[in-house]
Structure formats: structure tokens, C-alpha cells
Design an enzyme around this catalytic site. Structure first.
Site, short mmCIF file in Angstrom:
data_model
loop_
_atom_site.label_atom_id
_atom_site.label_comp_id
_atom_site.label_asym_id
_atom_site.label_seq_id
_atom_site.Cartn_x
_atom_site.Cartn_y
_atom_site.Cartn_z
N LYS A 288 0.81 -1.22 0.00
CA LYS A 288 0.00 0.00 0.00
C LYS A 288 0.84 1.27 0.00
O LYS A 288 2.02 1.28 0.32
CB LYS A 288 -0.97 -0.02 1.20
CG LYS A 288 -2.14 -0.97 0.91
CD LYS A 288 -3.28 -0.83 1.87
CE LYS A 288 -4.42 -1.74 1.41
NZ LYS A 288 -5.42 -1.95 2.45
N ARG B 246 -3.60 -9.95 5.08
CA ARG B 246 -4.04 -9.98 3.69
C ARG B 246 -2.89 -9.49 2.82
O ARG B 246 -2.50 -8.33 2.91
CB ARG B 246 -5.27 -9.06 3.56
CG ARG B 246 -5.92 -9.06 2.18
CD ARG B 246 -7.12 -8.10 2.19
NE ARG B 246 -7.77 -8.07 0.89
CZ ARG B 246 -7.35 -7.34 -0.13
NH1 ARG B 246 -6.28 -6.56 -0.02
NH2 ARG B 246 -7.99 -7.36 -1.29
N1 HH2 Z 1 -7.56 -3.53 0.96
C1 HH2 Z 1 -7.92 -3.58 -0.34
C2 HH2 Z 1 -9.05 -4.32 -0.73
N2 HH2 Z 1 -9.74 -5.02 0.15
N3 HH2 Z 1 -10.09 -5.75 2.38
C3 HH2 Z 1 -9.74 -5.74 3.67
N4 HH2 Z 1 -10.43 -6.47 4.56
N5 HH2 Z 1 -8.66 -5.03 4.10
C4 HH2 Z 1 -7.91 -4.27 3.26
O1 HH2 Z 1 -6.94 -3.61 3.73
C5 HH2 Z 1 -8.26 -4.25 1.87
C6 HH2 Z 1 -9.40 -5.02 1.47
C7 HH2 Z 1 -7.13 -2.83 -1.36
O2 HH2 Z 1 -6.08 -3.64 -1.86
P1 HH2 Z 1 -6.13 -4.47 -3.24
O3 HH2 Z 1 -7.23 -5.46 -3.24
O4 HH2 Z 1 -4.77 -5.04 -3.48
O5 HH2 Z 1 -6.36 -3.37 -4.35
P2 HH2 Z 1 -7.63 -2.93 -5.16
O6 HH2 Z 1 -8.65 -2.48 -4.18
O7 HH2 Z 1 -7.12 -1.83 -6.04
O8 HH2 Z 1 -8.14 -4.12 -5.93
#
Ligand code: HH2
Length: 375
Positions: free
Chosen positions: A319, A354
């Protein structure tokens, strides 16, 4: 306010300043005197009045922005009555943390923290958008994550990065469903990363066991009933607004207390909708309506959130916060920062991490957990 705060959470419906989380946080941070100082400041912010009465610590009443010194007790008696309650409150906070640990162990058959592998079936996720956009590529990626040691696979069909546009339900379902069907049929434990009840329902019917909602049930409240009906697990993450608007709402007078308070309400809503407290997870939401200082505050004081009594899921992997701390601009190159954060989070008591890089994270976690004596 007595010693039995373990029941306090379950029974209190209204959020007030006399709430367990605020007081526990204050006690954990600095003891009796800090309770009064912090609650006074919070009360002033909210236009409320603090009253100290008899044996109870403080109450809040709507009304004037006035802080009253206790009138029924001498100053010495007042401080000593607070100090007496420190022990009971600290015991209650510890009990909350232990309850979260026990719930995690029950759900995962052990006490070691586990890895949730991120599987973004999206064209536009912030670090891996487009890499697993076809079902075939996503399924193959899911198998790799499992082989590398992920306990959960978190399948998402909508990016929630700052500024991301909303994806229509049909499109989101089409992205995630074939992936969930295939991986669940192979025995994977699937989490569906969605804010939408209809997407959650389709995913649960296809074999998902956990609904991971970055809005904690605020975006589409029906998601709570859908999860409850399937007797599935639910992760309530903290955010404000939507991915498109959240960064303009990154303003807190006390991020730790406000995030804890907001998640306490989301937990209450989830339980009221019929989700089992034994299947509830909380997540402070790194980077969601938070600046670096807010992210650091909530992670540094993760035990305040843990004192609510639920296992904690945290997503720090790749992040923006890591760029701010290390200067590494490209998300996929933030592995070292991600692993440093992972070890610190294990030390802070996080239960589910995660991550994008499962093999490296599992190795880092194995070392961190062994040194920490966690599982
Ligand atoms: N962060 C993201 C998405 N979902 N869910 C939880 N529970 N906690 C988090 O910190 C979290 C989440 C964002 O990360 P990512 O899925 O890699 O990216 P994107 O939202 O651009 O798909």
C-alpha cells in the site's frame, strides 16, 4: 461502570463517551488521569458535557460544551476512584483481546496468524490490475497462492483503490464467480471481497465462506442479512465514504478511538442482522480514508481495536503507506516494506494478514511468529 466490561459490548446499543472502547483506550494509554483528560477533549469536540459521579467514572450528556470537575468527590477521592477502576478496566481489555484470540483459534484450528492471499480478478487494481483478469489466469493464480501457503483466498472483482469507479453487479459477478466455483471445488477457503449484497449472495452460493466488505456493511446493508442467512463469516473493515470520496474524509481528532468506535457499531449491526459473533472479523482499513499518521496510529494501538473481542484482519501489502515510509514508488516493488509491516503486525496481535506475496509473507510470518511465541 463496573468490572464486568466483557458484557458491556454485547449489551450496549448506543454509542456514548462512556463507551468501553474509549475508556479502555485511555486506560491502556495512560491510566486514570488520562481518562479524564481524553474524554474531556472528546466531549468538547462533540459538544457534550462530562460528569463524574460517585463510583462510576464518567458519563456523557448531550448539551453544553462544558467540562465539569467532579463535585461530589474531593479531587483526591476522584483520582483514587478512577485508579481503583484501572485494574478492572485493564482486566476487561485483556479479556477482550483474549476473546478475539479464542474466536480466531476456534475458526482456524490454531493460534498462529494466517495468510489471506489477494486474488484480484480486476483490470484496474492498484498493484496487480489486469494480471488475473481472465478466469483462467485468476484460477491459476489462486492455485499458486494456495500452494504457497495461503489459508484464505480473497477474490475481488472491483478495485477499491482511491478514486476507483463502481463496477456494476453483473460485471462484478461475472468476474468472480467462475474463479470461486473452480477454487472452492478444489477445497480452497474463499473470501469474497465485495461491498454488494447480490455479489456476496452469488459468491456464497458458489462456495465462498467469508464476506470481506470494505464498507463494513454500510454501502449495501442487505449484505449483512445475506451473510447471516448463509451462516458465513463476515469481515467489517473501517472506511468512510466510498473509494471515490474517501480520501477527502481522512480527518480525525483521535483516529484510534474513532476507528474503534465505528467498527464497534459495525460489529453491533452485523450481530443484530444475525451474523454469529464467532464468525466476525474486524479490520482497521489501512489507507481507506486515512493518511499516514492515521494508519500508523491505528496499527500502533491495534490492541485497542482488539479489546472489542474479535479477531483482526489487516491488509498492508504494497500500500501507499509503504511508499510514504520507504520512498518506493512502484507498488510491486514494495515487498520489503510489506514484510517489515507484516512482522510488526504479528507482534501487535493481528490474526489474518491480507497479502499479495504469499510465499514471502508466509516465510516472514513463520519467523516472526516463532520469535513472538505465537503458535
Ligand atoms: N484492501 C484492499 C481491498 N480489500 N479488504 C480488507 N479487509 N482489508 C484491506 O486492507 C483491503 C481489502 C485494497 O487492496 P487491493 O485489493 O490489493 O487493491 P484494489 O482495491 O485496487 O483491488
Amino acid at each position: 461502570m463496573g468490572g464486568n466490561l466483557s458484557n458491556h459490548y454485547e449489551t450496549q446499543t448506543d454509542a456514548t463517551l462512556s463507551d468501553a472502547a474509549h475508556i479502555l483506550a485511555a486506560v491502556q494509554r495512560g491510566g486514570a488521569r488520562d481518562i479524564w483528560i481524553r474524554l474531556s477533549a472528546l466531549a468538547q469536540d462533540l459538544g457534550e458535557q462530562l460528569i463524574a459521579s460517585g463510583a462510576s467514572i464518567v458519563e456523557s450528556r448531550g448539551g453544553h460544551a462544558r467540562v465539569c470537575p467532579p463535585t461530589s468527590l474531593s479531587a483526591a477521592d476522584f483520582w483514587s476512584s478512577l485508579a481503583h477502576q484501572d485494574a478492572a478496566l485493564l482486566r476487561a481489555a485483556t479479556e477482550g483481546v483474549q476473546r478475539g484470540d479464542a474466536r480466531f483459534a476456534e475458526m482456524h484450528g490454531g493460534s498462529s496468524p494466517v495468510i489471506m492471499g489477494i486474488l484480484n480478478a480486476t483490470p484496474d487494481s492498484f498493484s496487480d490490475g489486469g494480471m488475473h483478469a481472465s478466469a483462467t489466469a485468476a484460477i491459476a493464480r489462486g492455485r499458486t497462492l494456495l500452494a504457497e501457503g495461503a489459508t484464505w483466498i480473497d477474490v475481488g472483482g472491483e478495485s477499491t483503490r482511491p478514486g476507483a469507479p463502481e463496477v456494476p453487479v453483473d460485471e462484478e459477478v461475472a468476474r468472480v464467480l467462475p474463479v470461486i466455483e473452480a477454487l472452492a471445488a478444489e477445497g480452497a477457503r474463499i473470501s469474497i471481497d465485495t461491498r454488494k449484497a447480490q455479489v456476496a449472495a452469488a459468491a456464497l452460493a458458489a462456495g465462498a465462506e467469508l464476506v470481506n466488505d470494505v464498507s463494513g456493511g454500510l454501502f449495501d446493508p442487505a449484505i449483512l442479512e445475506v451473510t447471516a442467512r448463509a451462516d458465513a463469516a463476515f469481515c467489517a473493515m473501517h472506511m468512510r465514504g466510498t473509494p471515490a470520496t474517501m480520501q477527502s474524509q481522512a480527518s480525525y481528532s483521535d483516529a484510534v478511538l474513532e476507528v474503534t468506535q465505528a467498527l464497534r457499531k459495525r460489529a453491533r449491526a452485523a450481530i443484530d442482522a444475525g451474523i454469529s459473533p464467532a464468525k466476525l472479523l474486524l479490520d482497521p482499513g489501512v489507507g481507506f480514508a486515512k493518511k499516514l499518521e492515521h494508519n500508523l496510529a491505528v496499527l500502533r494501538e491495534l490492541d485497542v481495536l482488539a479489546s472489542l473481542g474479535f479477531p483482526l484482519l489487516v491488509g498492508l501489502s504494497r500500500k501507499k503507506m509503504l511508499e510514504e515510509l520507504t520512498g518506493v514508488v512502484t507498488p510491486r516493488e514494495r515487498l520489503a516494506g510489506s514484510l517489515g509491516g507484516l512482522a510488526a503486525l504479528a507482534a501487535k496481535g493481528a490474526h489474518i494478514l491480507r497479502v499479495h506475496d504469499v510465499r514471502e509473507s508466509r516465510e516472514a510470518l513463520a519467523v516472526a511468529a516463532a520469535i513472538l511465541g505465537r503458535g
